[in-house]
Design an enzyme around this catalytic site. Structure first.
Site, PDB file in Angstrom:
ATOM      1  N   LYS A 141      27.476 -19.913  38.572  1.00  0.00           N
ATOM      2  CA  LYS A 141      27.534 -20.227  38.544  1.00  0.00           C
ATOM      3  C   LYS A 141      25.639 -21.225  38.628  1.00  0.00           C
ATOM      4  CE  LYS A 141      30.612 -24.189  39.889  1.00  0.00           C
ATOM      5  NZ  LYS A 141      31.162 -24.770  41.025  1.00  0.00           N
ATOM      6  N   HIS A 169      20.537  -4.526  30.573  1.00  0.00           N
ATOM      7  CA  HIS A 169      21.793  -4.375  30.421  1.00  0.00           C
ATOM      8  C   HIS A 169      21.885  -2.957  30.340  1.00  0.00           C
ATOM      9  CE1 HIS A 169      24.875  -4.613  27.704  1.00  0.00           C
ATOM     10  NE2 HIS A 169      24.264  -3.973  26.918  1.00  0.00           N
TER      11      HIS A 169
END
Length: 182
Positions: free
Chosen positions: A96, A143
């Protein structure tokens, strides 16, 4: 640090600033104090939990719901990608990011999941520097990592192009060179 941020690193930081203020002969340290804002904190549970800045409830109280944008994500960490098990059985990571104001300054960043302890240190630095959602969006993701989710959250590119940096990293700006001794 009693009654504030009760962490060993916080006590060390407070002690260092006190030593700077009391024993340094340098003018730059005469008012040295530690900041108790945006201290990255981790609970070393399984999975680890990391938090920095305000909770959503604290942000609502301080800024009002209408001044906040909340970005959330929940996913199975790529570490578990090769495990032969149902997606629903794979441990999840939840994130969040709480942003306030028209410039979407990041005022809270929270994560629970594998590696959250390591992720939070870098994002803690960014928050201390006043990062915005656009600053997070401008960072190229690494990534495959869970941390890349923080820089790809929400509707990418929809944030106001505002930065908390002294030198804007937005829109392909080149990094500043350090100031060298003469």
């Amino acid at each position: 640090v009693c009654g504030r941020v009760e962490l060993t690193p916080m006590a060390i930081a407070a002690g260092r600033r006190l030593a700077d203020r009391l024993f340094s002969n340098l003018k730059q340290f005469e008012n040295a104090k530690v900041s108790y804002e945006n201290v990255p904190t981790v609970v070393f549970s399984h999975p680890t939990i990391g938090t920095c800045g305000l909770t959503e409830a604290q942000a609502v109280e301080k800024y009002g719901r209408d001044n906040l944008n909340i970005y959330k994500s929940r996913f199975a960490n790529l570490f578990y990608g090769i495990f032969d098990m149902e997606y629903s059985d794979k441990p999840k990571t939840s994130m969040k990011v709480i942003c306030a104001g028209v410039d979407e300054k990041v005022v809270g960043l929270h994560v629970i999941g594998m590696g959250s302890d390591e992720m939070l240190q870098g994002f803690g630095v960014a928050m201390k520097m006043g990062c915005t959602k656009a600053d997070l969006d401008s960072c190229v993701a690494i990534h495959p990592t869970a941390a890349e989710e923080f820089v790809t959250l929400g509707q990418w590119g929809k944030s106001v192009q505002a930065t908390g940096a002294k030198h804007s990293p937005l829109n392909g700006a080149e990094a500043l060179e350090p100031t060298l001794k003469k």
